[in-house]
Scaffold this active site. Structure first.
Site, PDB file in Angstrom:
ATOM      1  N   ALA A 115       0.807  -1.136   0.137  1.00 54.52           N
ATOM      2  CA  ALA A 115      -0.105  -0.080   0.018  1.00 54.52           C
ATOM      3  C   ALA A 115       0.957   1.122   0.033  1.00 54.52           C
ATOM      4  O   ALA A 115       0.408   2.115  -0.705  1.00 54.52           O
ATOM      5  CB  ALA A 115      -0.893  -0.119   1.321  1.00 54.52           C
TER       6      ALA A 115
ATOM      7  N   GLN B 179      -6.960  -0.308   5.318  1.00 56.50           N
ATOM      8  CA  GLN B 179      -7.898  -0.837   6.325  1.00 56.50           C
ATOM      9  C   GLN B 179      -9.275  -1.234   6.216  1.00 56.50           C
ATOM     10  O   GLN B 179      -9.910  -1.500   6.979  1.00 56.50           O
ATOM     11  CB  GLN B 179      -7.670   0.267   7.682  1.00 56.50           C
ATOM     12  CG  GLN B 179      -6.345   0.349   8.105  1.00 56.50           C
ATOM     13  CD  GLN B 179      -5.626  -1.087   8.835  1.00 56.50           C
ATOM     14  OE1 GLN B 179      -6.245  -2.059   9.068  1.00 56.50           O
ATOM     15  NE2 GLN B 179      -4.422  -0.846   9.001  1.00 56.50           N
TER      16      GLN B 179
ATOM     17  N   SER C 204      -3.263  -3.292   0.624  1.00 53.91           N
ATOM     18  CA  SER C 204      -2.192  -4.270   0.683  1.00 53.91           C
ATOM     19  C   SER C 204      -2.572  -5.855   1.037  1.00 53.91           C
ATOM     20  O   SER C 204      -3.353  -5.776   2.185  1.00 53.91           O
ATOM     21  CB  SER C 204      -1.018  -3.625   1.787  1.00 53.91           C
ATOM     22  OG  SER C 204       0.080  -4.601   1.669  1.00 53.91           O
TER      23      SER C 204
ATOM     24  N   HIS D 123      -1.318  -7.924   2.741  1.00 60.98           N
ATOM     25  CA  HIS D 123      -1.111  -8.453   4.072  1.00 60.98           C
ATOM     26  C   HIS D 123      -2.013  -8.033   5.266  1.00 60.98           C
ATOM     27  O   HIS D 123      -2.002  -8.563   6.498  1.00 60.98           O
ATOM     28  CB  HIS D 123       0.400  -8.228   4.594  1.00 60.98           C
ATOM     29  CG  HIS D 123       0.562  -6.938   5.016  1.00 60.98           C
ATOM     30  ND1 HIS D 123       0.707  -6.634   6.254  1.00 60.98           N
ATOM     31  CD2 HIS D 123       1.035  -5.890   4.207  1.00 60.98           C
ATOM     32  CE1 HIS D 123       0.845  -5.192   6.486  1.00 60.98           C
ATOM     33  NE2 HIS D 123       1.161  -4.760   5.391  1.00 60.98           N
TER      34      HIS D 123
ATOM     35  N   THR E 271       9.936  -7.231 -13.584  1.00 57.56           N
ATOM     36  CA  THR E 271       9.434  -8.627 -13.862  1.00 57.56           C
ATOM     37  C   THR E 271       8.354  -8.790 -12.740  1.00 57.56           C
ATOM     38  O   THR E 271       8.659  -8.565 -11.433  1.00 57.56           O
ATOM     39  CB  THR E 271      10.597  -9.550 -13.337  1.00 57.56           C
ATOM     40  OG1 THR E 271      11.877  -9.280 -14.235  1.00 57.56           O
ATOM     41  CG2 THR E 271      10.187 -10.823 -13.553  1.00 57.56           C
TER      42      THR E 271
ATOM     43  N   CYS F 153       3.599   1.646  11.375  1.00 56.30           N
ATOM     44  CA  CYS F 153       4.453   2.527  10.296  1.00 56.30           C
ATOM     45  C   CYS F 153       4.713   3.879  10.817  1.00 56.30           C
ATOM     46  O   CYS F 153       5.345   4.666  10.021  1.00 56.30           O
ATOM     47  CB  CYS F 153       4.020   2.804   8.929  1.00 56.30           C
ATOM     48  SG  CYS F 153       4.049   0.952   8.044  1.00 56.30           S
TER      49      CYS F 153
END
Length: 373
Positions: free
Chosen positions: A69, A178, A196, A198, A234, A320
């Site tokens: 994200a 979120q 994101s 995860h 890639t 974060c």
């Protein structure tokens, strides 16, 4: 172990991990290669992209896979201002944003852009009437998070997006990190949307930016066509497949999962309100997955590590965030230091049990008594 930090990251779903491993072993080709192995990888990547698009009700060409994200937010914000340098120098956001947005805003200010922050109501929702007055013909970008990561406050992005639709040169970005996998998500009125994997039991290192086809971006990473023209390199096929798989799984039986979380959240809040010295910061506009509290007089880190001794894992702030001491969202809402400097975030999921909630409450009470002696 009692894990109550799902908003920081989630444990990977074993089915997702299995898909990742199988792709690593069985699809060695570069999806950009022209030989058979490359073509097979490209077909699998296209199928995964198509599945993400179908699940989110967008077009396949609107899905851009990123490393997460934070990259998606930066690609959205920096990509817009670089692509439209002459459209306007005004940006609007909020003080509730993730650090990947706020730090990007600080950078853009240094580049000559004016960044204004929408006032917040006591509820934590943006002051919509104030927003309407802030938007001008010079406003290039509005960036407002769907769900705040510390307090769980959920903004009405449909209402905001419908209003901004009357300003065809203003682009609407939403950080949905979120929100995806937790609440229903509609992208009808959104131009750019970040998330994101995860955060919904996928692997770390893979995220997504939904970019509507009428919006152009200047890439952050140059090098030619890859999964899209907007991010070279890639293609990380195993991660892309795992992201698609994680999204499909989290949206399976979605209403049942939500009701479970809602029930536990109500129980958690009810029990927290009974504890002397605990202030509940997450109000009625917060999603049930995130419950924020303050315990004035006890340092957040002290309580976090005390609970860790009981094998209970929570957060003080967004993982974060900068280590500034105070919770920035609580400061933005006008809370004093006794509240903003002592906040704790409990975040739950459909895997959380009632027994875990009761164990956490007992342990919290115990430590409050001990630490207040």
């Amino acid at each position: 172990m009692v894990y109550l930090d799902y908003s920081a990251t989630t444990p990977v779903n074993e089915e997702v991990l299995d898909s990742f491993s199988k792709v690593c072993l069985n699809f060695p080709g570069n999806a950009n290669s022209l030989h058979r192995l490359g073509v097979e990888s490209r077909k699998l990547m296209d199928a995964s992209t198509r599945q993400v698009a179908e699940l989110l009700h967008v077009k396949e060409s609107e899905v851009i896979f990123t490393s997460g994200a934070s990259e998606a937010n930066n690609l959205a914000l920096q990509g817009v201002v670089r692509k439209y340098p002459n459209r306007g120098k005004h940006i609007i956001t909020t003080k509730l944003e993730h650090s990947s947005v706020l730090e990007c805003m600080s950078y853009l200010e240094k580049c000559g852009y004016t960044v204004d922050y929408v006032p917040l109501l006591d509820s934590g929702l943006i002051d919509f009437e104030a927003l309407k007055k802030m938007v001008t013909k010079d406003t290039l970008l509005v960036s407002i998070c769907h769900v705040n990561s510390e307090l769980g406050i959920c903004q009405d992005i449909d209402k905001i997006g419908q209003f901004l639709a009357d300003f065809p040169t203003t682009i609407f970005h939403v950080d949905g990190t979120q929100a995806v996998g937790k609440i229903p998500v509609s992208l009808k009125y959104v131009d750019l949307y970040s998330f994101s994997a995860h955060k919904f039991f996928g692997l770390k290192g893979i995220g997504c930016l939904i970019k509507k086809n009428n919006i152009e971006l200047e890439p952050l990473i140059f090098g030619g066509k890859s999964q899209t023209n907007y991010r070279s390199g890639t293609p990380a096929l195993p991660l892309i497949v795992s992201c698609s798989k994680a999204l499909r799984l989290i949206l399976t039986d979605f209403e049942e999962k939500y009701r479970h979380v809602e029930t536990l959240s109500c129980l958690l809040k009810k029990e927290l309100e009974k504890i002397d010295g605990v202030i509940l910061n997450s109000g009625e506009n917060a999603i049930p997955h995130i419950v924020n509290i303050s315990v004035p007089g006890i340092k957040s880190e002290t309580m976090l590590h005390a609970l860790e001794e009981k094998e209970i894992y929570i957060s003080t702030k967004t993982a974060c965030s900068k280590d500034s001491g105070a919770s920035l969202p609580l400061v933005a809402l006008g809370k004093d230091s006794s509240v903003s400097n002592h906040s704790l975030r409990i975040s739950i999921s459909y895997l959380t049990t009632e027994e875990e909630i009761h164990y956490f409450i007992r342990s919290l009470k115990e430590w409050i008594q001990k630490l207040n002696l």
